[in-house]
Design a protein around this motif. Structure first.
Motif, short mmCIF file in Angstrom:
data_model
loop_
_atom_site.label_atom_id
_atom_site.label_comp_id
_atom_site.label_asym_id
_atom_site.label_seq_id
_atom_site.Cartn_x
_atom_site.Cartn_y
_atom_site.Cartn_z
N ALA A 126 -19.20 4.03 3.41
CA ALA A 126 -18.04 4.92 3.58
C ALA A 126 -16.73 4.14 3.54
N GLN A 127 -16.74 2.92 4.10
CA GLN A 127 -15.52 2.10 4.09
C GLN A 127 -15.11 1.74 2.67
N CYS A 128 -16.08 1.58 1.77
CA CYS A 128 -15.76 1.31 0.37
C CYS A 128 -14.93 2.45 -0.22
N PHE A 129 -15.33 3.69 0.05
CA PHE A 129 -14.59 4.84 -0.47
C PHE A 129 -13.22 4.95 0.19
N ARG A 130 -13.13 4.62 1.48
CA ARG A 130 -11.82 4.69 2.16
C ARG A 130 -10.86 3.65 1.59
N ASP A 131 -11.34 2.42 1.39
CA ASP A 131 -10.48 1.39 0.82
C ASP A 131 -10.05 1.75 -0.60
N LEU A 132 -10.96 2.35 -1.35
CA LEU A 132 -10.63 2.77 -2.70
C LEU A 132 -9.58 3.87 -2.69
N ALA A 133 -9.69 4.80 -1.73
CA ALA A 133 -8.69 5.87 -1.60
C ALA A 133 -7.33 5.29 -1.24
N GLU A 134 -7.30 4.29 -0.37
CA GLU A 134 -6.03 3.66 0.01
C GLU A 134 -5.40 2.96 -1.19
N TYR A 135 -6.22 2.30 -1.99
CA TYR A 135 -5.72 1.62 -3.19
C TYR A 135 -5.14 2.62 -4.19
N ALA A 136 -5.89 3.68 -4.48
CA ALA A 136 -5.41 4.68 -5.43
C ALA A 136 -4.15 5.36 -4.91
N GLY A 137 -4.07 5.59 -3.59
CA GLY A 137 -2.86 6.19 -3.02
C GLY A 137 -1.64 5.31 -3.21
N GLU A 138 -1.81 4.00 -3.04
CA GLU A 138 -0.67 3.10 -3.25
C GLU A 138 -0.27 3.04 -4.72
N VAL A 139 -1.27 3.19 -5.61
CA VAL A 139 -0.94 3.22 -7.03
C VAL A 139 0.03 4.35 -7.33
N THR A 140 -0.21 5.54 -6.79
CA THR A 140 0.68 6.67 -7.04
C THR A 140 2.05 6.45 -6.40
N ARG A 141 2.08 5.83 -5.22
CA ARG A 141 3.37 5.59 -4.56
C ARG A 141 4.22 4.60 -5.36
N VAL A 142 3.60 3.53 -5.84
CA VAL A 142 4.35 2.57 -6.64
C VAL A 142 4.75 3.19 -7.98
N PHE A 143 3.87 4.03 -8.54
CA PHE A 143 4.14 4.67 -9.83
C PHE A 143 5.36 5.58 -9.74
N SER A 144 5.48 6.31 -8.65
CA SER A 144 6.59 7.26 -8.52
C SER A 144 7.83 6.63 -7.91
N GLY A 145 7.74 5.35 -7.47
CA GLY A 145 8.90 4.69 -6.87
C GLY A 145 9.74 3.98 -7.90
N GLU A 146 10.61 3.12 -7.41
CA GLU A 146 11.50 2.36 -8.30
C GLU A 146 10.70 1.30 -9.04
N GLU A 147 11.09 1.06 -10.27
CA GLU A 147 10.42 0.07 -11.11
C GLU A 147 10.61 -1.33 -10.52
N ASP A 148 9.52 -1.98 -10.23
CA ASP A 148 9.59 -3.34 -9.71
C ASP A 148 8.25 -4.00 -9.99
N GLY A 149 8.25 -5.00 -10.88
CA GLY A 149 6.99 -5.65 -11.24
C GLY A 149 6.30 -6.30 -10.06
N SER A 150 7.10 -6.78 -9.08
CA SER A 150 6.48 -7.44 -7.93
C SER A 150 5.67 -6.45 -7.09
N LEU A 151 6.05 -5.17 -7.13
CA LEU A 151 5.27 -4.19 -6.38
C LEU A 151 3.86 -4.05 -6.94
N TRP A 152 3.75 -4.01 -8.25
CA TRP A 152 2.43 -3.92 -8.85
C TRP A 152 1.62 -5.19 -8.58
#
Length: 730
Positions: free
Chosen positions: A178-204
């Motif tokens: 279950a922790q594998c799925f939770r960590d994966l959800a956290e990673y995907a969630g941050e992907v969307t936050r960085v995607f919709s935020g200001e462009e910054d290569g260091s964030l990725w």
């Protein structure tokens, strides 16, 4: 040979990276020692059979649902009681003893046709039978009493395990997966936050550094936890379902990495367009599904079903990027990745539902009760059956052990037969490894028993507490190392036998009888219908190649009929392919553990197994390609490509079994360069052709590597790093 012996010795003493099952050990100790104490206080005769019944039934509890555990333990109780009764009766007549040993032990070993749980029950029943043989009864009444005492001890173990103290052995594995799925959800969630935020290569870059290594570590921890939990338990259904979920999480991880790479490459000004907002919302929906799935996996009881997986579906009227642009190709690729994630989530949902309720998705069984019972027996009545060969091997070897014991071993000859039953496995390598651990553990346990015997004679009241501790430790360390389990088990039963007979010098007898039993087990394994992994591995690799062929052809079959359900037949083909590949990998590992491993180049085999996985991954990616890239006007070219690849895979499968070089590989790369793959539909363009061509080229490169590995194995030639081989391996 010396190097291999050193390797086997290291494997025999290697500890699994897992904590001991302390609670299970304490419960088994209560089930085993408490009946002895009660029998001693009440002065009941033959109280040791109570203890044996409690121990055997506790050993039959291999986890899973309560229904599965109760069925396994009840079966062990009933068959064990019958075994004790028959052994007590047959032990009075030497000729009947020999006949009954051959028939009973063979039948118990053949019970493996009904699954792993039946195999465990059969092994404990065979052990109870040979122990009872060593103590012939004076009449039918005593034989019935012995069976009843064993059944009573088993009832106590069932009551303790299922009512008083139910332990959930797979709880740590559930939490880890279950922790594998939770960590994966956290990673995907941050992907969307960085995607919709200001462009910054260091964030990725920071996103990658924070999550990739951590998720990989979580996957590895979950894998080791699950492997340690399953080791030695024998139960397969729940463990296999958790393993499937873990594999799905690993595959999702790679897909999310690819999706985040696409989203990162998109210019900032394009991210607010409706098409890319759809991708962003879909990733958010994916995260929510992952969290719901994680809660379901870590919950022992029934859970609410996941909501419909509607994310990743492109609503009608959604404006796509302009045709022929690079952005449009990226968008189509993102949709394909989301479709993959949706398919993986659907498979995980079905697996999680079975995990919570094994009967939830079970369809009506078209087979009658007679077919379910007689079908597996009929299917395995051939010397080609591994189960029948193993059953006959164990039955004959145990019969020889009983004859040797009756003729030449005056004291505790049943220890010889118990050693034979314990050591012999269906595979040579596993038998040899377990033999090393059994003999080594017995020597250590015998030495400890001899050292403890002098003190126990002076303080007999200390024996029950000591036995309680040794039983608890022996069961607790099974996941860690079988040899360590054997050491404490030997200490337990030597002291128990010494207490019952008054002979405090049985440690030496135990060691000697175990050495005799180990020698007989290895001789029986090598001399009676041995089929080494050197012979079995080609068959397993061939089966994996054919399963990959069926999986590949199923993908194209779904494309030939646009109206057909894309998952029709595909999920089952993918499942069979995965199981066949797992079987081939397991066979290769057993080959490495064989004491008499034949000389064979390992590099081609390792390449074959590695690229079977890569070929399958490329085909899975191809299956998610949008259907419109398979237009009617170009279908003949694609069907010819599919037939050619299918023919190559069939030829490779046959070449592996026959040990011959495969037929020359057709020039598929040239065909791809010349084939017109572009779609004819107005809304499709060069980007669809590019996606399709990339996928087919990856399939072709994997196939070239597989062909080269089979060629090197068939000719025995060393690895040639030709330019084409180097390019294909990338």
């Amino acid at each position: 040979m010396m190097r291999r012996l050193v390797e086997h010795a290291r494997e025999a003493v290697r500890f699994a990276p897992v904590k001991p099952a302390v609670m299970a050990g304490i419960r088994a100790a209560i089930a085993t020692i408490f009946p002895v104490v009660v029998a001693t206080v009440l002065r009941l005769p033959e109280g040791v059979w109570l203890s044996l019944g409690g121990f055997n039934v506790s050993f039959a509890d291999k986890g899973g649902s309560y229904r599965a555990r109760a069925t396994s333990m009840a079966s062990g109780l009933l068959v064990g009681a019958l075994a004790a009764f028959l052994g007590a009766v047959a032990g009075e007549h030497p000729v009947l003893t020999i006949v009954m040993v051959l028939l009973w032990v063979t039948a118990c070993s053949f019970a493996g046709v009904y699954g792993v749980a039946a195999s465990v029950v059969g092994n404990t029943a065979a052990s109870a039978f040979v122990v009872s043989l060593a103590f012939p009864s004076s009449g039918w009444g005593e034989a019935l009493s012995r069976g009843g005492m064993l059944a009573l001890g088993g009832l106590w173990a069932m009551f303790l395990s299922l009512v008083l103290w139910p332990i959930r052995p797979y709880r740590p594995s559930r939490l880890a997966v279950a922790q594998c799925f939770r960590d994966l959800a956290e990673y995907a969630g941050e992907v969307t936050r960085v995607f919709s935020g200001e462009e910054d290569g260091s964030l990725w870059q920071g996103l990658i550094q924070r999550h990739h290594a951590r998720i990989r570590e979580t996957l590895e921890v979950a894998g080791s936890t699950l492997a340690a939990t399953r080791r030695g338990r024998g139960e397969s259904q729940r463990g296999e379902q958790l393993l499937v979920l873990l594999q799905i999480a690993d595959t999702m991880f790679g897909t999310v990495i690819a999706l985040s790479d696409v989203m990162e490459s998109l210019p900032r000004e394009r991210r607010t367009e409706p098409a890319w907002r759809l991708v962003e919302r879909s990733v958010v929906g994916f995260c929510a599904s992952l969290q719901t799935l994680a809660r379901g996996v870590e919950t022992e009881g029934k859970v609410k079903p996941l909501p419909p997986l509607e994310w990743g579906l492109e609503p009608a009227g959604t404006p796509r990027p302009a045709a022929g642009t690079e952005e449009r190709a990226k968008y189509l690729y993102a949709l394909r990745l989301l479709a993959q994630l949706r398919d993986f989530m659907g498979a995980a949902t079905r697996t999680e539902t079975r995990l919570a309720d094994p009967n939830a998705l079970r369809q009506a069984d078209p087979l009658t009760w007679t077919q379910r019972v007689l079908g597996p027996v009929r299917d395995n009545l051939s010397l080609d059956s591994m189960v029948l060969r193993h059953a006959l091997r164990v039955g004959l070897t145990t019969t020889v052990a009983v004859c040797v014991s009756l003729a030449f071993i005056p004291s505790h000859g049943h220890w010889v037969t118990i050693t034979v039953l314990t050591i012999m496995q269906p595979y040579t390598g596993a038998t040899f490894l377990k033999g090393l651990q059994r003999v080594g553990g017995t020597v250590v346990g015998g030495v400890l028993a001899a050292a403890a015997a002098s003190s126990i004679q002076q303080y007999p009241q200390a024996l029950p507490p000591l036995l309680f501790v040794t039983v608890a430790i022996s069961i607790a360390v099974i996941p860690l190392n079988y040899g360590l389990y054997t050491a404490f088990l030997t200490l337990t039963f030597v002291l128990l036998a010494e207490m019952g007979t008054g002979d405090w010098g049985l440690a030496r007898v135990r060691i000697l009888n175990t050495l005799i039993g180990g020698a007989l087990a290895l001789a029986g394994t090598w001399l009676l219908w041995e089929r080494s992994e050197h012979q079995l591995l080609p068959e397993q690799i061939s089966a994996a190649l054919r399963a990959n062929r069926e999986h590949f052809l199923q993908v194209f079959a779904n494309r030939r009929e646009p109206s057909r359900d894309p998952q029709e037949g595909f999920s089952e083909a993918r499942r069979k392919m995965g199981l066949a590949t797992i079987n081939a990998e397991a066979s290769f590992q057993r080959l490495l553990s064989e004491p008499r491993r034949r000389t064979e180049p390992l590099e081609p085999l390792m390449t074959l197994l590695a690229y079977l996985r890569r070929f399958a991954a490329s085909v899975v990616a191809l299956s998610a390609t949008p259907r419109e890239v398979f237009p009617d006007g170009r279908r003949a070219h694609l069907e010819r490509f599919a037939d050619t690849v299918g023919g190559v895979l069939e030829d490779l499968a046959d070449a592996v079994v026959r040990g011959r070089p495969p037929s020359p590989l057709p020039d598929l790369e040239k065909w791809l360069r010349e084939a017109p793959l572009a779609a004819e539909h107005a809304e499709a363009g060069a980007e669809e052709e590019s996606l399709l061509r990339i996928q087919l080229e990856r399939v072709t490169r994997r196939l070239i590597v597989l062909h080269g590995a089979v060629s090197r194995r068939g000719t025995g030639s060393p690895l040639e790093r030709t330019p084409s081989a180097v390019a294909a391996s990338r």
